[in-house]
Design a protein around this motif. Structure first.
Motif, PDB file in Angstrom:
ATOM      1  N   THR A  23       0.823  -1.222   0.000  1.00  0.00           N
ATOM      2  CA  THR A  23       0.000   0.000   0.000  1.00  0.00           C
ATOM      3  C   THR A  23       0.855   1.271   0.000  1.00  0.00           C
ATOM      4  O   THR A  23       0.335   2.364   0.215  1.00  0.00           O
ATOM      5  CB  THR A  23      -0.926   0.028   1.222  1.00  0.00           C
ATOM      6  N   GLU A  26      -0.211   4.463  -1.900  1.00  0.00           N
ATOM      7  CA  GLU A  26      -1.459   5.134  -1.522  1.00  0.00           C
ATOM      8  C   GLU A  26      -1.156   6.444  -0.788  1.00  0.00           C
ATOM      9  O   GLU A  26      -0.052   6.652  -0.310  1.00  0.00           O
ATOM     10  CB  GLU A  26      -2.272   4.215  -0.601  1.00  0.00           C
ATOM     11  N   THR A  29      -1.907   8.102   5.606  1.00  0.00           N
ATOM     12  CA  THR A  29      -3.056   8.011   6.502  1.00  0.00           C
ATOM     13  C   THR A  29      -3.227   9.343   7.225  1.00  0.00           C
ATOM     14  O   THR A  29      -2.303  10.159   7.280  1.00  0.00           O
ATOM     15  CB  THR A  29      -2.853   6.899   7.543  1.00  0.00           C
ATOM     16  N   GLN A  32      -0.572   9.623   9.856  1.00  0.00           N
ATOM     17  CA  GLN A  32       0.727  10.023   9.322  1.00  0.00           C
ATOM     18  C   GLN A  32       0.763  11.523   9.059  1.00  0.00           C
ATOM     19  O   GLN A  32       1.746  12.190   9.399  1.00  0.00           O
ATOM     20  CB  GLN A  32       1.036   9.285   8.017  1.00  0.00           C
ATOM     21  N   LYS A  53       2.152   7.117   1.060  1.00  0.00           N
ATOM     22  CA  LYS A  53       2.217   6.529   2.399  1.00  0.00           C
ATOM     23  C   LYS A  53       3.665   6.137   2.738  1.00  0.00           C
ATOM     24  O   LYS A  53       4.143   6.379   3.843  1.00  0.00           O
ATOM     25  CB  LYS A  53       1.308   5.306   2.466  1.00  0.00           C
TER      26      LYS A  53
END
Length: 71
Positions: A23, A26, A29, A32, A53
């Motif tokens: 991931t 992507e 988050t 993050q 990410k």
């Protein structure tokens, strides 16, 4: 019954290079992004727009070193 004891578990075995994350491409988050903002503020640093990410994870590591939070 299965023994689920962690006596022999190696916590470092679960650490994977962000470049190998499935991931990793992507968007970061929310956690993050929030932590990056905190670290950047403490380090008086900029956080580039559009990080993935995996890139966010690497930048967190760098900023933790700069701020002393990564110890």
């Amino acid at each position: 019954m299965t023994d689920r004891s962690n006596d022999r578990a190696n916590p470092e075995a679960a650490i994977k290079d962000p470049d190998e994350w499935v991931t990793g491409a992507e968007p970061p988050t929310a956690a993050q992004e929030s932590y990056l903002a905190t670290l950047a503020r403490e380090a008086d640093a900029e956080v580039p727009e559009g990080l993935t990410k995996a890139e966010a994870s690497k930048r967190i590591d760098e900023l933790q070193e700069e701020t002393g939070r990564g110890q």
